[in-house]
Design a protein around this motif. Structure first.
Motif, PDB file in Angstrom:
ATOM      1  N   ASP A 177      41.032  34.589  41.563  1.00 26.66           N
ATOM      2  CA  ASP A 177      42.380  34.136  41.430  1.00 26.66           C
ATOM      3  C   ASP A 177      42.373  33.338  39.822  1.00 26.66           C
ATOM      4  O   ASP A 177      43.396  33.302  39.279  1.00 26.66           O
ATOM      5  CB  ASP A 177      42.663  32.916  42.327  1.00 26.66           C
ATOM      6  CG  ASP A 177      42.888  33.206  43.879  1.00 26.66           C
ATOM      7  OD1 ASP A 177      43.188  34.441  43.920  1.00 26.66           O
ATOM      8  OD2 ASP A 177      42.746  32.444  44.586  1.00 26.66           O
ATOM      9  N   ARG A 228      40.832  34.482  37.014  1.00 24.51           N
ATOM     10  CA  ARG A 228      41.013  35.752  36.201  1.00 24.51           C
ATOM     11  C   ARG A 228      42.398  36.251  36.404  1.00 24.51           C
ATOM     12  O   ARG A 228      43.049  36.547  35.382  1.00 24.51           O
ATOM     13  CB  ARG A 228      39.776  36.859  36.678  1.00 24.51           C
ATOM     14  CG  ARG A 228      38.521  36.222  36.300  1.00 24.51           C
ATOM     15  CD  ARG A 228      37.519  37.488  36.409  1.00 24.51           C
ATOM     16  NE  ARG A 228      38.032  38.561  35.647  1.00 24.51           N
ATOM     17  CZ  ARG A 228      37.443  38.813  34.472  1.00 24.51           C
ATOM     18  NH1 ARG A 228      36.629  37.840  34.033  1.00 24.51           N
ATOM     19  NH2 ARG A 228      37.907  40.058  33.919  1.00 24.51           N
ATOM     20  N   THR A 229      42.936  36.233  37.400  1.00 23.47           N
ATOM     21  CA  THR A 229      44.189  36.862  37.800  1.00 23.47           C
ATOM     22  C   THR A 229      45.274  36.081  37.088  1.00 23.47           C
ATOM     23  O   THR A 229      46.485  36.281  36.647  1.00 23.47           O
ATOM     24  CB  THR A 229      44.663  37.193  39.339  1.00 23.47           C
ATOM     25  OG1 THR A 229      43.746  37.647  39.731  1.00 23.47           O
ATOM     26  CG2 THR A 229      45.889  37.714  39.390  1.00 23.47           C
ATOM     27  N   HIS A 248      46.591  36.931  33.608  1.00 23.81           N
ATOM     28  CA  HIS A 248      47.526  38.154  33.647  1.00 23.81           C
ATOM     29  C   HIS A 248      48.955  37.880  34.095  1.00 23.81           C
ATOM     30  O   HIS A 248      49.948  38.213  33.573  1.00 23.81           O
ATOM     31  CB  HIS A 248      46.839  39.225  34.649  1.00 23.81           C
ATOM     32  CG  HIS A 248      45.548  39.881  34.176  1.00 23.81           C
ATOM     33  ND1 HIS A 248      45.503  40.711  32.845  1.00 23.81           N
ATOM     34  CD2 HIS A 248      44.425  39.740  34.692  1.00 23.81           C
ATOM     35  CE1 HIS A 248      44.241  40.896  32.772  1.00 23.81           C
ATOM     36  NE2 HIS A 248      43.344  40.000  33.946  1.00 23.81           N
ATOM     37  N   LYS A 249      49.076  36.809  35.083  1.00 25.38           N
ATOM     38  CA  LYS A 249      50.386  36.194  35.609  1.00 25.38           C
ATOM     39  C   LYS A 249      50.936  35.459  34.383  1.00 25.38           C
ATOM     40  O   LYS A 249      52.244  35.555  34.178  1.00 25.38           O
ATOM     41  CB  LYS A 249      49.865  35.220  36.779  1.00 25.38           C
ATOM     42  CG  LYS A 249      49.319  36.089  38.057  1.00 25.38           C
ATOM     43  CD  LYS A 249      49.544  34.984  39.126  1.00 25.38           C
ATOM     44  CE  LYS A 249      48.939  35.676  40.491  1.00 25.38           C
ATOM     45  NZ  LYS A 249      48.691  34.543  41.490  1.00 25.38           N
TER      46      LYS A 249
END
Length: 266
Positions: free
Chosen positions: A62, A64-65, A68-69
């Protein structure tokens, strides 16, 4: 973590105008989804340790994501023309800083702009064809605006009796000067009254001391002794007091110091 039931509307697409408004809305939007720290710090999540749990693996994914979000939010909130300027940025912080530098300037450029504006202001001079004429009402308005608080009562009185938009400057100054004269006169009368009160108090105290009655011994010292007809001593201590008893001859009518018997014995 942001609530799953809360879905704020995205900010208006930035097309190069109104950056100072867009940046505030965009920051709030990212905070609503817990993505602002990713943009602001640009810190990579720490790698997993050996034998991680399922929860730790999910949390790491989460984190790491989030990068990108955040990048997706920024890219979708700018127009295609603006997007081409951040297309090479690899992290959301790089994209954010790129937009800030271009449309707001770095701290150094802002300081330089401020210095330039200040220099331009200090170099302002009136041109030959310009005039600085002000009407009477404008001057009166400026004078009233700069008056200290103690003149408020006088200004209120003038507003009730006169139209300040048509009053002359000399009339205003005369009215204010008259108030200052009255104020100075009242202050002088107050000071004189206080001084007179102190003087009267001091005079009364001195008179009371001077008129204080003398004690009995002091009064007797100024009287003539009825035994010897002299002054300077009380009658009961007179050598020739008929009630005095001589300690030498034991007779009345004199004291030992003037006893004749004692003088003959010598």
């Amino acid at each position: 973590m942001a609530s799953s039931s809360f879905s704020p509307a995205g900010p208006q697409v930035f097309n190069g105008e109104g950056y100072h408004i867009w940046v505030v809305k965009m920051k709030t939007y990212l905070q609503a989804y817990d993505l602002w720290e990713v943009v602001n710090s640009d810190v990579e999540p720490e790698p997993l340790r050996g034998n991680p749990t399922v929860a730790q693996i999910r949390q790491h994914a989460d984190e790491r994501t989030k990068r990108h979000k955040a990048m997706s939010c920024i890219q979708n909130s700018v127009s295609d023309v603006i997007f081409t300027r951040i297309i090479a940025c690899e992290s959301p912080k790089q994209a954010w800083d790129k937009l800030q530098e271009e449309f707001q300037g770095t701290e150094r450029t802002r300081q330089q702009q401020l210095l330039n504006l200040r220099r331009d202001f200090e170099n302002l001079k009136m041109k030959e064809e310009e005039t600085s004429a002000f009407n009477e009402a404008r001057i009166v308005e400026k004078v009233i605006a700069t008056l200290p608080e103690r003149y408020e009562a006088k200004i209120s009185s003038l507003e009730d009796s006169r139209d300040l938009s048509i009053i002359f400057l000399t009339e205003l100054i005369n009215a204010l000067y008259a108030q200052e004269q009255r104020r100075a006169s009242r202050l002088e009368e107050h000071q004189e009254g206080a001084l007179q009160a102190r003087t009267n108090t001091a005079y009364k105290g001195k008179k009371a001391w001077r008129d204080k009655p003398k004690n009995d011994a002091a009064r007797r010292e100024g009287q003539t002794c009825k035994h010897c007809r002299r002054v300077g001593h009380p009658e009961e201590k007179c050598w020739f007091n008929p009630e005095a008893v001589c300690q030498y001859c034991k007779k009345k009518g004199h004291v030992e110091r003037v006893c004749k018997s004692k003088t003959k014995s010598r």
